[in-house]
Every structure is written in structure tokens, then in C-alpha cells.
Design a protein around this motif. Structure first.
Motif, PDB file in Angstrom:
ATOM      1  N   ALA A  98       8.456   3.018  -6.977  1.00  0.00           N
ATOM      2  CA  ALA A  98       7.780   3.314  -5.711  1.00  0.00           C
ATOM      3  C   ALA A  98       6.267   3.385  -5.927  1.00  0.00           C
ATOM      4  CB  ALA A  98       8.304   4.624  -5.122  1.00  0.00           C
ATOM      5  N   ASP A  99       5.848   4.040  -7.003  1.00  0.00           N
ATOM      6  CA  ASP A  99       4.418   4.107  -7.317  1.00  0.00           C
ATOM      7  C   ASP A  99       3.845   2.703  -7.492  1.00  0.00           C
ATOM      8  OD1 ASP A  99       4.644   6.887  -7.292  1.00  0.00           O
ATOM      9  OD2 ASP A  99       4.649   7.073  -9.478  1.00  0.00           O
ATOM     10  N   ASN A 100       4.563   1.848  -8.221  1.00  0.00           N
ATOM     11  CA  ASN A 100       4.108   0.469  -8.425  1.00  0.00           C
ATOM     12  C   ASN A 100       4.026  -0.290  -7.105  1.00  0.00           C
ATOM     13  OD1 ASN A 100       3.948   0.922 -11.170  1.00  0.00           O
ATOM     14  ND2 ASN A 100       5.794  -0.250 -11.665  1.00  0.00           N
ATOM     15  N   LEU A 101       5.025  -0.121  -6.244  1.00  0.00           N
ATOM     16  CA  LEU A 101       5.008  -0.800  -4.939  1.00  0.00           C
ATOM     17  C   LEU A 101       3.796  -0.386  -4.116  1.00  0.00           C
ATOM     18  CD1 LEU A 101       8.752  -0.701  -3.834  1.00  0.00           C
ATOM     19  CD2 LEU A 101       7.390  -2.729  -4.382  1.00  0.00           C
ATOM     20  N   MET A 102       3.514   0.896  -4.115  1.00  0.00           N
ATOM     21  CA  MET A 102       2.368   1.380  -3.344  1.00  0.00           C
ATOM     22  C   MET A 102       1.055   0.848  -3.926  1.00  0.00           C
ATOM     23  SD  MET A 102       3.671   2.906  -0.833  1.00  0.00           S
ATOM     24  CE  MET A 102       2.160   3.542  -0.140  1.00  0.00           C
ATOM     25  N   THR A 103       0.944   0.824  -5.240  1.00  0.00           N
ATOM     26  CA  THR A 103      -0.267   0.318  -5.885  1.00  0.00           C
ATOM     27  C   THR A 103      -0.465  -1.162  -5.578  1.00  0.00           C
ATOM     28  OG1 THR A 103      -0.094   1.933  -7.664  1.00  0.00           O
ATOM     29  CG2 THR A 103      -1.414  -0.025  -8.119  1.00  0.00           C
ATOM     30  N   ILE A 104       0.596  -1.936  -5.712  1.00  0.00           N
ATOM     31  CA  ILE A 104       0.509  -3.376  -5.453  1.00  0.00           C
ATOM     32  C   ILE A 104       0.138  -3.625  -3.988  1.00  0.00           C
ATOM     33  CG2 ILE A 104       1.816  -5.539  -5.330  1.00  0.00           C
ATOM     34  CD1 ILE A 104       3.539  -4.354  -7.683  1.00  0.00           C
ATOM     35  N   THR A 105       0.781  -2.900  -3.083  1.00  0.00           N
ATOM     36  CA  THR A 105       0.513  -3.089  -1.652  1.00  0.00           C
ATOM     37  C   THR A 105      -0.927  -2.706  -1.318  1.00  0.00           C
ATOM     38  OG1 THR A 105       2.834  -2.601  -1.198  1.00  0.00           O
ATOM     39  CG2 THR A 105       1.349  -2.578   0.669  1.00  0.00           C
ATOM     40  N   GLU A 106      -1.406  -1.601  -1.885  1.00  0.00           N
ATOM     41  CA  GLU A 106      -2.795  -1.188  -1.653  1.00  0.00           C
ATOM     42  C   GLU A 106      -3.775  -2.224  -2.218  1.00  0.00           C
ATOM     43  OE1 GLU A 106      -4.067   1.173   0.180  1.00  0.00           O
ATOM     44  OE2 GLU A 106      -2.169   2.137   0.684  1.00  0.00           O
ATOM     45  N   ARG A 107      -3.426  -2.802  -3.376  1.00  0.00           N
ATOM     46  CA  ARG A 107      -4.277  -3.831  -3.969  1.00  0.00           C
ATOM     47  C   ARG A 107      -4.319  -5.069  -3.068  1.00  0.00           C
ATOM     48  NH1 ARG A 107      -2.147  -6.281  -8.945  1.00  0.00           N
ATOM     49  NH2 ARG A 107      -1.493  -4.164  -9.321  1.00  0.00           N
ATOM     50  N   LEU A 108      -3.165  -5.464  -2.545  1.00  0.00           N
ATOM     51  CA  LEU A 108      -3.132  -6.611  -1.620  1.00  0.00           C
ATOM     52  C   LEU A 108      -3.990  -6.332  -0.392  1.00  0.00           C
ATOM     53  CD1 LEU A 108       0.670  -7.530  -1.759  1.00  0.00           C
ATOM     54  CD2 LEU A 108      -1.242  -8.912  -2.626  1.00  0.00           C
ATOM     55  N   LYS A 109      -3.877  -5.129   0.122  1.00  0.00           N
ATOM     56  CA  LYS A 109      -4.664  -4.741   1.301  1.00  0.00           C
ATOM     57  C   LYS A 109      -6.166  -4.781   0.978  1.00  0.00           C
ATOM     58  CE  LYS A 109      -4.952  -1.084   4.735  1.00  0.00           C
ATOM     59  NZ  LYS A 109      -4.413   0.187   5.188  1.00  0.00           N
ATOM     60  N   ALA A 110      -6.543  -4.254  -0.195  1.00  0.00           N
ATOM     61  CA  ALA A 110      -7.951  -4.251  -0.604  1.00  0.00           C
ATOM     62  C   ALA A 110      -8.476  -5.677  -0.800  1.00  0.00           C
ATOM     63  CB  ALA A 110      -8.121  -3.445  -1.888  1.00  0.00           C
ATOM     64  N   ASP A 111      -7.592  -6.594  -1.170  1.00  0.00           N
ATOM     65  CA  ASP A 111      -7.983  -7.997  -1.356  1.00  0.00           C
ATOM     66  C   ASP A 111      -8.020  -8.773  -0.043  1.00  0.00           C
ATOM     67  OD1 ASP A 111      -8.261  -7.598  -4.063  1.00  0.00           O
ATOM     68  OD2 ASP A 111      -6.332  -8.506  -4.597  1.00  0.00           O
ATOM     69  N   GLY A 112      -7.785  -8.076   1.072  1.00  0.00           N
ATOM     70  CA  GLY A 112      -7.919  -8.701   2.382  1.00  0.00           C
ATOM     71  C   GLY A 112      -6.645  -9.262   2.979  1.00  0.00           C
ATOM     72  N   TYR A 113      -5.513  -9.061   2.322  1.00  0.00           N
ATOM     73  CA  TYR A 113      -4.259  -9.549   2.877  1.00  0.00           C
ATOM     74  C   TYR A 113      -3.786  -8.603   3.988  1.00  0.00           C
ATOM     75  CZ  TYR A 113      -3.960 -12.729  -1.051  1.00  0.00           C
ATOM     76  OH  TYR A 113      -4.209 -13.720  -1.958  1.00  0.00           O
ATOM     77  N   PRO A 114      -3.312  -9.160   5.104  1.00  0.00           N
ATOM     78  CA  PRO A 114      -2.833  -8.304   6.205  1.00  0.00           C
ATOM     79  C   PRO A 114      -1.437  -7.753   5.873  1.00  0.00           C
ATOM     80  CG  PRO A 114      -2.576 -10.611   6.781  1.00  0.00           C
ATOM     81  CD  PRO A 114      -3.252 -10.562   5.440  1.00  0.00           C
ATOM     82  N   CYS A 115      -1.399  -6.555   5.357  1.00  0.00           N
ATOM     83  CA  CYS A 115      -0.107  -6.035   4.924  1.00  0.00           C
ATOM     84  C   CYS A 115       0.170  -4.624   5.438  1.00  0.00           C
ATOM     85  CB  CYS A 115       0.015  -6.112   3.404  1.00  0.00           C
ATOM     86  SG  CYS A 115      -1.249  -5.222   2.515  1.00  0.00           S
ATOM     87  N   ASP A 116      -0.430  -4.253   6.568  1.00  0.00           N
ATOM     88  CA  ASP A 116      -0.183  -2.913   7.116  1.00  0.00           C
ATOM     89  C   ASP A 116       1.295  -2.709   7.443  1.00  0.00           C
ATOM     90  OD1 ASP A 116      -2.763  -2.030   6.858  1.00  0.00           O
ATOM     91  OD2 ASP A 116      -3.356  -2.628   8.891  1.00  0.00           O
ATOM     92  N   ALA A 117       1.929  -3.706   8.035  1.00  0.00           N
ATOM     93  CA  ALA A 117       3.353  -3.580   8.386  1.00  0.00           C
ATOM     94  C   ALA A 117       4.199  -3.461   7.121  1.00  0.00           C
ATOM     95  CB  ALA A 117       3.811  -4.776   9.222  1.00  0.00           C
ATOM     96  N   LEU A 118       3.873  -4.233   6.106  1.00  0.00           N
ATOM     97  CA  LEU A 118       4.582  -4.168   4.835  1.00  0.00           C
ATOM     98  C   LEU A 118       4.408  -2.794   4.194  1.00  0.00           C
ATOM     99  CD1 LEU A 118       6.166  -5.646   2.589  1.00  0.00           C
ATOM    100  CD2 LEU A 118       3.951  -6.374   1.671  1.00  0.00           C
ATOM    101  N   LEU A 119       3.208  -2.268   4.242  1.00  0.00           N
ATOM    102  CA  LEU A 119       2.930  -0.952   3.688  1.00  0.00           C
ATOM    103  C   LEU A 119       3.737   0.123   4.413  1.00  0.00           C
ATOM    104  CD1 LEU A 119       1.301   0.811   1.745  1.00  0.00           C
ATOM    105  CD2 LEU A 119      -0.538   0.839   3.430  1.00  0.00           C
ATOM    106  N   GLN A 120       3.773   0.055   5.728  1.00  0.00           N
ATOM    107  CA  GLN A 120       4.533   1.047   6.503  1.00  0.00           C
ATOM    108  C   GLN A 120       6.027   0.942   6.223  1.00  0.00           C
ATOM    109  OE1 GLN A 120       3.126   3.608   8.075  1.00  0.00           O
ATOM    110  NE2 GLN A 120       1.278   2.692   7.229  1.00  0.00           N
ATOM    111  N   TRP A 121       6.517  -0.263   6.053  1.00  0.00           N
ATOM    112  CA  TRP A 121       7.929  -0.470   5.745  1.00  0.00           C
ATOM    113  C   TRP A 121       8.263   0.121   4.385  1.00  0.00           C
ATOM    114  CZ3 TRP A 121      10.624  -4.683   2.912  1.00  0.00           C
ATOM    115  CH2 TRP A 121      12.003  -4.711   3.206  1.00  0.00           C
ATOM    116  N   CYS A 122       7.401  -0.117   3.397  1.00  0.00           N
ATOM    117  CA  CYS A 122       7.614   0.458   2.056  1.00  0.00           C
ATOM    118  C   CYS A 122       7.608   1.985   2.116  1.00  0.00           C
ATOM    119  CB  CYS A 122       6.531  -0.023   1.090  1.00  0.00           C
ATOM    120  SG  CYS A 122       6.734  -1.719   0.539  1.00  0.00           S
ATOM    121  N   ILE A 123       6.651   2.539   2.841  1.00  0.00           N
ATOM    122  CA  ILE A 123       6.565   3.994   2.968  1.00  0.00           C
ATOM    123  C   ILE A 123       7.847   4.551   3.575  1.00  0.00           C
ATOM    124  CG2 ILE A 123       5.407   5.858   4.237  1.00  0.00           C
ATOM    125  CD1 ILE A 123       2.759   4.259   3.790  1.00  0.00           C
ATOM    126  N   ALA A 124       8.341   3.917   4.634  1.00  0.00           N
ATOM    127  CA  ALA A 124       9.565   4.394   5.285  1.00  0.00           C
ATOM    128  C   ALA A 124      10.758   4.330   4.323  1.00  0.00           C
ATOM    129  CB  ALA A 124       9.850   3.576   6.544  1.00  0.00           C
TER     130      ALA A 124
END
Length: 164
Positions: A98-124
């Protein structure tokens, strides 16, 4: 690719774990311990047998195709998984994933990828897993070659079709 690998691991190990600890979840799969009833070498079982080899013969006897697995068998095996710490080990593995998923998703977001929905899904998904929580993103463990190398544990044994 790293996200899909980590997500696949998280999802499968979570499924194995939830089958053992959540009546609501396991009911959807056909009842508590459906993996035990079908003789599946799930992550918690492989972890248990690796850490406590004396349990292997018990799992093999219950997993025998000629053996009709009963509710009592399932309850006994689940208590073994609890008492040996296998379920706790599984939660720790899930937390790391879970920690790795959150880190990877945050990195994708920081790199400009639109991943808010993916991030929310992972969190849920993470928050719906007993014993696993959202923590501050940490640096992913990639080796000097830039590749992710899986930890050698029950997960590796599963990819080789169960304990030998």
C-alpha cells in the motif's frame, strides 16, 4: 508498469487475506475460507508453511483432493494462521505494498499524469483492508538498475505454484 505490478500483488494478497478475516467479503466468494476449501496455496498459507514447516503436513492433509474440507477444518486452519503470526505477516506485506502504491501514484501525479481518480480508488481499497492504512508516501525501493525486485518471501513461492 511498476504500478500495475504492485497493484496486482496488493489486490491478490488482499483477496487471500480478506477471504480469511472478513465474513462479508468471503460470503461473496462462497463462504469463509473458500481458498482453504479449494486447497489454494494462498499468501497467508505459504507464509505460514515457510515460517512454521511443521504446519505443512496439516495443510497438505486438508488440501488433499480426497478430503472433504469441513467448517471445523477451516476454523482450525484459520486459528493456525492467526496463532503462527501468518495473518499479521500478511498485513505487514499489504502495508508495504500500500505504501508503494501511494508513493508511485503520488510520483505519477507530480509528473503531471492525471491520476486523481486512480489515487482515490487506491485510497478506498487500502482503507477497506483491515489493519492497513494510508501513510505518508515514501521512496519506492528500486535497485540501482532502476528495476523493482520483489522481496523473496511467500509471494515468490506462490509464483512457483506453492511450497515444495
Amino acid at each position: 508498469l511498476q504500478f500495475t505490478d504492485e497493484f496486482g500483488r496488493f489486490f491478490q494478497i488482499r483477496d487471500d487475506y480478506m477471504d480469511l478475516v472478513s465474513e462479508e467479503y468471503s460470503h461473496k466468494k462462497g463462504g469463509c475460507g473458500s481458498d482453504l476449501r479449494s486447497g489454494t496455496w494462498s499468501y497467508p498459507v505459504v507464509s505460514c508453511v515457510q515460517q512454521h514447516p511443521e504446519t505443512k503436513s496439516l495443510f497438505l492433509s486438508v488440501f488433499d483432493p480426497d478430503h472433504a474440507t469441513t467448517d471445523a477444518d477451516c476454523a482450525h486452519l484459520i486459528s493456525i494462521l492467526k496463532n503462527t503470526g501468518s495473518l499479521d505477516h500478511t498485513v505487514k506485506k499489504l502495508q508495504g505494498l500500500a505504501d508503494n502504491l501511494m508513493t508511485i501514484t503520488e510520483r505519477l501525479k507530480a509528473d503531471g499524469y492525471p491520476c486523481d481518480a486512480l489515487l482515490q480508488w487506491c485510497i478506498a481499497l487500502i482503507e477497506s483492508t483491515p489493519g492497513v492504512c494510508i501513510r505518508e508516501p515514501q521512496t519506492c525501493s528500486a535497485h540501482s538498475d532502476g528495476q523493482h525486485h520483489p522481496i523473496h518471501d511467500a509471494e515468490d513461492t506462490l509464483s512457483n505454484h506453492g511450497p515444495q
